[in-house]
Enzyme design. Structure first.
Site, PDB file in Angstrom:
ATOM      1  CG  ASP A   5      -0.306  -0.551   2.489  1.00  0.00           C
ATOM      2  OD1 ASP A   5       0.932  -0.497   2.592  1.00  0.00           O
ATOM      3  OD2 ASP A   5      -1.032  -1.034   3.368  1.00  0.00           O
ATOM      4  CG  ASP A  20      -8.748  -1.514  11.484  1.00  0.00           C
ATOM      5  OD1 ASP A  20      -7.799  -2.258  11.132  1.00  0.00           O
ATOM      6  OD2 ASP A  20      -9.088  -0.501  10.841  1.00  0.00           O
ATOM      7  CG  HIS A  51      -5.726  -2.569   8.592  1.00  0.00           C
ATOM      8  ND1 HIS A  51      -5.867  -1.245   8.962  1.00  0.00           N
ATOM      9  CD2 HIS A  51      -4.408  -2.849   8.832  1.00  0.00           C
ATOM     10  CE1 HIS A  51      -4.714  -0.775   9.392  1.00  0.00           C
ATOM     11  NE2 HIS A  51      -3.814  -1.724   9.340  1.00  0.00           N
ATOM     12  CD  GLU A  79      -8.501   0.662   7.694  1.00  0.00           C
ATOM     13  OE1 GLU A  79      -8.483  -0.380   8.388  1.00  0.00           O
ATOM     14  OE2 GLU A  79      -7.845   1.684   7.994  1.00  0.00           O
TER      15      GLU A  79
HETATM   16  C1  F6R Z   1       1.180  -1.462   5.994  1.00  0.00           C
HETATM   17  C2  F6R Z   1       0.298  -2.589   6.281  1.00  0.00           C
HETATM   18  C3  F6R Z   1      -0.550  -2.594   7.514  1.00  0.00           C
HETATM   19  C4  F6R Z   1       0.294  -2.839   8.779  1.00  0.00           C
HETATM   20  C5  F6R Z   1      -0.586  -2.783  10.027  1.00  0.00           C
HETATM   21  C6  F6R Z   1       0.191  -2.983  11.300  1.00  0.00           C
HETATM   22  O1  F6R Z   1       1.886  -1.670   4.801  1.00  0.00           O
HETATM   23  O2  F6R Z   1       0.260  -3.506   5.531  1.00  0.00           O
HETATM   24  O3  F6R Z   1      -1.538  -3.573   7.383  1.00  0.00           O
HETATM   25  O4  F6R Z   1       0.906  -4.095   8.693  1.00  0.00           O
HETATM   26  O5  F6R Z   1      -1.245  -1.545  10.066  1.00  0.00           O
HETATM   27  O6  F6R Z   1       1.026  -1.892  11.510  1.00  0.00           O
HETATM   28  P1  F6R Z   1       2.010  -1.844  12.770  1.00  0.00           P
HETATM   29  O7  F6R Z   1       3.044  -2.860  12.542  1.00  0.00           O
HETATM   30  O8  F6R Z   1       2.570  -0.447  12.747  1.00  0.00           O
HETATM   31  O9  F6R Z   1       1.162  -2.132  13.965  1.00  0.00           O
END
Ligand code: F6R
Length: 261
Positions: free
Chosen positions: A67, A136, A138, A143
């Site tokens: 992303d 959440d 994702h 989301e």
């Molecule tokens: C970002 C992504 C997100 C993160 C998730 C956890 O490229 O794929 O799904 O893996 O938001 O983020 P952290 O590791 O910061 O808790």
């Protein structure tokens, strides 16, 4: 799906890095799907060390990130391109032309999403997709209520994600871009293998929902239960709510794949 429990954050990140390194050594032109976020920093630090000290070469590897924020140019310190350059791309021998992220500044975002999907297919599909999970539920920026067959597209971020990701934006959720381009859940499920890293007590609840709960678009990480080859690596702190914990421990001790880890 299989769940591997490691004693602490560093052991979990090291195991994920070792799986990636093993796949690169087996297939030097691996198509590697990458994630960003705090959890991944330790994985990238291990991969950079393996490149420096153990001769792990990324020279022929191609990478696709999950992303990118909409509206942030590559040089913006909050962009995921900047994150990847800092944590991995500039620390290993990757050819930067073989590193792909969606372009969140493209004039036609729908066309950019289609182009990204085609680029993945043209390179033979993703061999190994690295994933984290948001509070959440994702994966990528899919989301809650993202279609489980969704493809790369624009997505509005939840307030919880804006809050969680504000660290890169002076701790001000209002400065976090409201929208991102993300690979879809369907895109992620087409990868040949997935490895998700989940660490810390704050993720224990969502980890149990995603892995042992019902498959639901409210927790898009739960769609990984449909993936034929998905490994979830967790630390003890994240594992506390798992019902099958004894079985998962037994698997790591007894499954041949893990005998050298
Ligand atoms: C970002 C992504 C997100 C993160 C998730 C956890 O490229 O794929 O799904 O893996 O938001 O983020 P952290 O590791 O910061 O808790």
């Amino acid at each position: 799906m299989e769940i591997i429990i490691q004693p602490d954050v560093d052991a979990a990140a090291l195991l994920v890095a070792r799986v990636i390194a093993r796949e690169i050594r087996r297939k030097p032109d691996l198509v590697l799907g990458l994630a960003t976020g705090r959890t991944m920093e330790a994985v990238y630090a291990h991969l950079a060390r393996m490149h420096r000290d153990e001769g792990l070469s990324f020279a022929s590897v191609r990478t696709f990130n999950l992303d990118e924020y909409i509206g942030l140019p590559a040089e913006d310190p909050g962009s995921y391109r900047h994150y990847m350059n800092t944590h991995l791309f500039h620390k290993v021998d990757l050819n930067i032309r073989n590193t792909y992220l969606p372009d969140g500044t493209a004039p036609n975002l729908a066309a950019e999403c289609d182009r990204y999907e085609r680029a993945i297919v043209e390179r033979g599909g993703i061999d190994l997709q690295l994933l984290g999970i948001g509070h959440d539920g994702h994966i990528g920026f899919n989301e809650p209520l993202s279609a489980l067959r969704s493809r790369t597209r624009e997505k509005a971020l939840t307030l919880s994600t804006l809050q969680a990701n504000s660290a890169m934006f002076n701790n001000d959720p209002d400065k976090v871009p409201r929208r991102a381009i993300t690979m879809g859940v369907g895109t992620i499920l087409e990868s040949k293998r997935c490895i998700m890293l989940v660490t810390g007590a704050s993720k224990a609840g969502i980890l149990a929902k995603a892995t042992e709960g019902p498959i639901t678009s409210m927790v898009t990480g739960s769609a990984l239960q449909l993936h034929p080859r998905c490994t979830v690596v967790v630390d003890e702190a994240a594992a506390t709510n798992l019902e099958g914990i004894e079985y998962y421990r037994w698997l790591f001790e007894n499954e041949p794949e893990w005998s050298t880890f």
